[in-house]
Motif scaffolding. Structure first.
Motif, PDB file in Angstrom:
ATOM      1  N   ARG A 113       0.846  -1.202   0.000  1.00 18.20           N
ATOM      2  CA  ARG A 113       0.000   0.000   0.000  1.00 18.20           C
ATOM      3  C   ARG A 113       0.879   1.249   0.000  1.00 18.20           C
ATOM      4  O   ARG A 113       0.645   2.190  -0.744  1.00 18.20           O
ATOM      5  N   ASP A 136      -5.260  -6.600  -8.354  1.00 22.85           N
ATOM      6  CA  ASP A 136      -6.189  -6.117  -7.321  1.00 22.85           C
ATOM      7  C   ASP A 136      -6.689  -4.710  -7.636  1.00 22.85           C
ATOM      8  O   ASP A 136      -7.839  -4.375  -7.341  1.00 22.85           O
ATOM      9  N   THR A 181     -19.871   4.124 -11.083  1.00 14.42           N
ATOM     10  CA  THR A 181     -20.027   5.519 -10.654  1.00 14.42           C
ATOM     11  C   THR A 181     -20.215   6.415 -11.875  1.00 14.42           C
ATOM     12  O   THR A 181     -20.994   7.372 -11.855  1.00 14.42           O
ATOM     13  N   VAL A 226     -21.342   3.143  -4.505  1.00  9.70           N
ATOM     14  CA  VAL A 226     -21.475   1.870  -5.223  1.00  9.70           C
ATOM     15  C   VAL A 226     -21.089   0.633  -4.406  1.00  9.70           C
ATOM     16  O   VAL A 226     -21.518  -0.472  -4.710  1.00  9.70           O
ATOM     17  N   THR A 283     -12.476   4.435   5.091  1.00  7.33           N
ATOM     18  CA  THR A 283     -11.481   5.189   5.852  1.00  7.33           C
ATOM     19  C   THR A 283     -10.554   4.219   6.580  1.00  7.33           C
ATOM     20  O   THR A 283     -10.869   3.038   6.710  1.00  7.33           O
TER      21      THR A 283
HETATM   22  C1  HEM Z   1     -15.473   5.318  -7.683  1.00  9.51           C
HETATM   23  C2  HEM Z   1     -14.530   4.451  -7.586  1.00  9.51           C
HETATM   24  C3  HEM Z   1     -14.136   3.669  -6.356  1.00  9.51           C
HETATM   25  C4  HEM Z   1     -14.815   3.457  -5.175  1.00  9.51           C
HETATM   26  C5  HEM Z   1     -16.180   3.994  -4.788  1.00  9.51           C
HETATM   27  C6  HEM Z   1     -13.981   2.604  -4.351  1.00  9.51           C
HETATM   28  C7  HEM Z   1     -14.305   2.189  -3.061  1.00  9.51           C
HETATM   29  C8  HEM Z   1     -13.535   1.323  -2.306  1.00  9.51           C
HETATM   30  C9  HEM Z   1     -13.899   0.837  -0.999  1.00  9.51           C
HETATM   31  C10 HEM Z   1     -15.160   1.213  -0.247  1.00  9.51           C
HETATM   32  C11 HEM Z   1     -12.914   0.002  -0.592  1.00  9.51           C
HETATM   33  C12 HEM Z   1     -12.871  -0.783   0.729  1.00  9.51           C
HETATM   34  C13 HEM Z   1     -12.052  -0.015   1.729  1.00  9.51           C
HETATM   35  C14 HEM Z   1     -12.074  -0.546   3.143  1.00  9.51           C
HETATM   36  O1  HEM Z   1     -12.116  -1.738   3.400  1.00  9.51           O
HETATM   37  O2  HEM Z   1     -12.063   0.286   4.042  1.00  9.51           O
HETATM   38  C15 HEM Z   1     -11.909  -0.043  -1.624  1.00  9.51           C
HETATM   39  C16 HEM Z   1     -10.738  -0.786  -1.559  1.00  9.51           C
HETATM   40  C17 HEM Z   1      -9.778  -0.788  -2.542  1.00  9.51           C
HETATM   41  N1  HEM Z   1      -9.768  -0.037  -3.696  1.00  9.51           N
HETATM   42 FE1  HEM Z   1     -11.231   1.214  -4.320  1.00  9.51          FE
HETATM   43  N2  HEM Z   1     -12.829   2.314  -5.028  1.00  9.51           N
HETATM   44  C18 HEM Z   1     -12.873   2.951  -6.252  1.00  9.51           C
HETATM   45  C19 HEM Z   1     -11.891   2.953  -7.231  1.00  9.51           C
HETATM   46  C20 HEM Z   1     -10.664   2.337  -7.121  1.00  9.51           C
HETATM   47  C21 HEM Z   1      -9.606   2.419  -8.104  1.00  9.51           C
HETATM   48  C22 HEM Z   1      -9.674   3.234  -9.397  1.00  9.51           C
HETATM   49  C23 HEM Z   1      -8.577   1.629  -7.648  1.00  9.51           C
HETATM   50  C24 HEM Z   1      -7.224   1.361  -8.251  1.00  9.51           C
HETATM   51  C25 HEM Z   1      -6.740   1.834  -9.334  1.00  9.51           C
HETATM   52  C26 HEM Z   1      -8.994   1.052  -6.377  1.00  9.51           C
HETATM   53  C27 HEM Z   1      -8.222   0.196  -5.610  1.00  9.51           C
HETATM   54  C28 HEM Z   1      -8.620  -0.334  -4.394  1.00  9.51           C
HETATM   55  C29 HEM Z   1      -7.843  -1.322  -3.657  1.00  9.51           C
HETATM   56  C30 HEM Z   1      -6.514  -1.935  -4.098  1.00  9.51           C
HETATM   57  C31 HEM Z   1      -8.565  -1.600  -2.492  1.00  9.51           C
HETATM   58  C32 HEM Z   1      -8.193  -2.590  -1.397  1.00  9.51           C
HETATM   59  C33 HEM Z   1      -7.367  -1.882  -0.345  1.00  9.51           C
HETATM   60  C34 HEM Z   1      -6.897  -2.824   0.762  1.00  9.51           C
HETATM   61  O3  HEM Z   1      -7.443  -3.901   0.912  1.00  9.51           O
HETATM   62  O4  HEM Z   1      -5.990  -2.419   1.509  1.00  9.51           O
HETATM   63  N3  HEM Z   1     -10.261   1.509  -6.086  1.00  9.51           N
HETATM   64  N4  HEM Z   1     -12.309   0.775  -2.670  1.00  9.51           N
END
Ligand code: HEM
Length: 517
Positions: free
Chosen positions: A140, A318, A330, A386, A455
Motif C-alpha cells: 500500500r 487487485d 459511478t 457503489v 477510511t
Molecule cells: C469510484 C470508484 C471507487 C470506489 C467507490 C472505491 C471504493 C472502495 C472501498 C469502499 C474500498 C474498501 C475499503 C475498506 O475496506 O475500508 C476499496 C478498496 C480498494 N480499492 Fe477502491 N474504489 C474505487 C476505485 C478504485 C480504483 C480506481 C482503484 C485502483 C486503481 C482502487 C483500488 C482499491 C484497492 C486496491 C482496495 C483494497 C485496499 C486494501 O485492501 O488495503 N479503487 N475501494
C-alpha cells in the motif's frame, strides 16, 4: 398376566442410582448446550436480531442489506451483531461508530476475513484478500509513494487519459444518443485508464489483447457476483467441492489468463528497463512515468526489495478488481444523475466554459478553479455509494467498543451507505445537490460524513485515481454535450438497483453537442 404387569411397572420405576445417572446425563447435556451456545454467542456481544439456525439473519436482509441493516440499527444501535450463515458479523453504522473502530482502533480493525475465492487466484499474494500484514501495508505504501512520485498531473498520464477522453468524445459524436454504446466505451475506457497508471500505456480499443484483458476481467466479476460466488464467502466449505460449483473453473481460468497478460507486459518492460539500466546504472536521469517504472526504480535502489515481479502482477490485478466495476458504475450513475438534473448540469457546463473555454478539454490542473464541478463529482460519489457495505474487515483481537465485546476473528461490515445517505446529515439524501459541498465563500469542502472510499488503514487506495478519472471524463462530457432524456421517456428515479454493487436504474440517454460559441 398380573406378574407381567407388575414386572413392567417395576422396570418403569427406576432405582435411585439410575435416577442420579439420568440427572447427571441431563445436566451434562445442558452444560454442553450452554457452552456451545456461549461459544457461538460470546457474552456482551453488540445487540442484534435473531437468526435461523445455520442461516442466521441472511434470509431477513432482503435485496438491499445496507438499507435493512441501517433500519435495524435504529433498534439495536450503531454497533450491532448479526449472524451470516455460521459466521458472526458486527455491523458498523454511522460515521461515529466507523470512526471509533476503523480509525481509533485501526490496529484491530485492519484485517480482512479470508476471501477464499479471490485467494484461489492470488494464492496468498495481492492486497485485497489478506490480513493487514507488514507485506500488505508495504505494498500500500509503495502504491501511495508511486502516486506521489508520478503526481496525477504527470504529463504522460494526463496525455494518455486525454486520449481516452478523446475516444469517448468521438464515440459520443458517432452514436447520436445510443447510451448503451456509450456505457460500453466508458467501461473499456476505465480498464484502459488503470493500464495508463500501471504501465503508462493505453491499449487501442480494437487491440485483441485488450479484448482478452476486458473479457477475463468480466469473467472474474461474473462468477464472483453470482449467487453461488457470493455464497462461497459465507460458506467457504463450498470451495472444497469445486466440481460442484458451476462457473468456478471458468473463473479460475479467467483469473490466470488475466495474470498472464500482466506478466507478459512486466516481462517485456523489464527488458527495456535493463537497457536503460545499462546506460544509466544509478538511474540519475530516469524519470518514472508509471507504477511499473516506480517499481523497477525502487527495486534497483533496494527500496521495494520486498516485492517480486509476481507480487507486482497480483497487486496490479487487485487494482483492476477493486477499481474497474466501482469506477464504471459511478460513471453510469453520473450519466443518470446529470440526465435527471438539468439545472445542475447547466451550472457545471457554464462554469467549465467560463474557466476553460471551448478550445481545449479540461485538464486536472483546472480542477481547483472549477469548485461547482468538483462539488458535483463529490455529490455523484456520495449518492451512488457503489460499495454500500464496503469490503469486509476482521477483528484481529478481542476488543471492547462502546461497552460491547467484539471477539477476535469477527467479520466487521462497514455500512458506508448509512453515512453517505443518512437523512440526519444530508437533507433529502437521494437528491443531487452539489451545493452541499460549497461553503459561503464558494469553496469546495468535504464533511467527515463523505465516505464513499471508506477510511482507515485499508481504505481505498485508488481514491485519487478514481477522482481524477471522474473529473476528466465528466468535465469533458459536460463541456461538450447536453445530456438529456429522449422525449416521451419516463424520468427514472435515483433509487439504486441493489446487488453486490449498487447499479443505477436503466435509463436511455441522449447527447446533444453544444453549438460552437
Ligand atoms: C469510484 C470508484 C471507487 C470506489 C467507490 C472505491 C471504493 C472502495 C472501498 C469502499 C474500498 C474498501 C475499503 C475498506 O475496506 O475500508 C476499496 C478498496 C480498494 N480499492 Fe477502491 N474504489 C474505487 C476505485 C478504485 C480504483 C480506481 C482503484 C485502483 C486503481 C482502487 C483500488 C482499491 C484497492 C486496491 C482496495 C483494497 C485496499 C486494501 O485492501 O488495503 N479503487 N475501494
Amino acid at each position: 398376566m398380573t406378574e407381567a404387569i407388575l414386572d413392567t411397572a417395576a422396570a418403569a420405576v427406576a432405582s435411585p442410582t439410575e435416577n442420579v445417572q439420568t440427572f447427571l446425563v441431563l445436566m451434562l447435556g445442558l452444560l454442553a448446550g450452554y457452552l456451545l451456545w456461549r461459544r457461538v454467542n460470546p457474552p456482551n456481544l453488540p445487540p442484534g436480531p435473531w437468526g435461523l439456525p445455520g442461516l442466521g439473519a441472511i434470509p431477513f436482509l432482503g435485496l438491499a442489506p445496507h438499507e435493512t441493516l441501517m433500519t435495524m440499527s435504529k433498534a439495536y444501535g450503531d454497533i450491532m451483531s448479526v449472524r451470516l450463515g455460521p459466521k458472526l458479523a458486527v455491523v458498523l453504522n454511522g460515521q461515529r461508530a466507523i470512526h471509533q473502530a476503523l480509525i481509533k482502533r485501526a490496529g484491530v480493525f485492519s484485517d480482512r476475513p479470508g476471501f477464499e475465492l479471490v485467494n484461489m487466484v492470488h494464492k496468498g499474494r495481492g492486497i485485497i484478500a489478506g490480513p493487514s500484514t507488514d507485506f500488505v501495508q508495504r505494498q500500500r505504501r509503495f502504491l501511495m509513494r508511486s502516486f506521489r512520485t508520478l503526481g496525477l498531473n504527470t504529463h504522460n498520464i494526463e496525455n494518455c487519459l486525454q486520449a481516452e477522453v478523446q475516444t469517448l468524445m468521438t464515440t459520443l459524436k458517432q452514436v447520436q444518443g445510443n447510451s448503451g454504446e456509450v456505457y460500453d466505451v466508458i467501461n473499456r475506457s476505465v480498464v484502459n485508464a488503470i493500464a495508463v497508471f500501471s504501465f503508462g500505456n493505453r491499449f487501442n480499443h480494437n487491440d485483441p489483447k485488450f479484448h482478452r484483458l476486458v473479457s477475463c476481467l468480466e469473467g472474474v466479476f461474473r462468477f464472483s457476483s453470482t449467487g453461488v460466488g457470493l455464497m462461497t464467502q459465507a460458506f467457504p466449505v463450498l470451495l472444497k467441492f469445486p466440481r460442484g460449483l458451476p462457473g468456478l473453473s471458468q473463473f479460475l481460468e479467467d483469473g490466470d489468463n488475466f495474470l498472464s497478460i500482466i506478466r507478459d507486459i512486466v516481462k517485456s518492460r523489464r527488458q527495456v528497463f535493463a537497457e536503460i539500466l545499462q546506460k544509466d546504472p544509478t538511474l540519475d536521469d530516469f524519470k518514472p512515468s508509471d507504477i511499473l517504472d516506480c517499481y523497477f526504480q525502487e527495486t534497483t535502489r533496494g527500496q521495494a526489495w520486498f516485492m517480486s515481479d509476481e507480487d507486482f502482477c497480483h497487486m496490479i490485478m487487485d487494482n483492476y478488481i477493486a477499481g474497474t466495476t466501482t469506477t464504471r458504475l459511478t460513471m453510469q450513475w453520473a450519466m443518470l444523475l446529470l440526465t435527471i438534473s438539468p439545472r445542475e448540469q447547466t451550472k457545471m457546463h457554464d462554469e467549465i466554459v467560463s474557466v476553460v473555454g471551448t478550445d481545449r478539454l479540461p485538464s486536472l490542473k483546472d480542477k481547483d478553479n472549477l469548485p461547482y464541478t468538483k462539488a458535483a463529482i463529490f455529490e455523484l460519489l456520495r449518492i451512488s455509494c457503489v460499495t454500500p457495505l464496503s469490503l469486509p474487515r476482521e477483528a484481529a483481537d478481542d476488543v471492547i467498543i462502546d461497552g460491547h465485546r467484539i471477539p477476535k476473528g469477527t467479520m466487521v461490515m462497514t455500512n458506508l451507505w448509512s453515512v453517505t445517505n443518512d437523512p440526519d446529515v444530508w437533507e433529502d439524501p437521494r437528491t443531487f445537490k452539489p451545493e452541499r459541498f460549497l461553503n459561503e465563500q464558494g469553496e469546495c469542502v468535504l464533511p467527515k460524513e463523505w465516505l464513499p472510499f471508506s477510511t482507515g488503514k485499508r481504505s481505498c487506495i485508488g481514491q485519487a485515481i478514481a477522482e481524477s478519472m471522474m473529473f476528466m471524463y465528466i468535465s469533458a462530457i459536460v463541456q461538450n454535450y447536453r445530456i438529456y432524456l429522449p422525449a416521451g421517456k419516463t424520468v427514472p428515479t435515483a433509487e439504486p438497483i441493489p446487488a453486490m454493487h449498487l447499479h443505477p436504474q436503466p435509463c436511455e440517454i441522449s447527447f446533444a453537442k453544444y453549438p460552437p460559441c
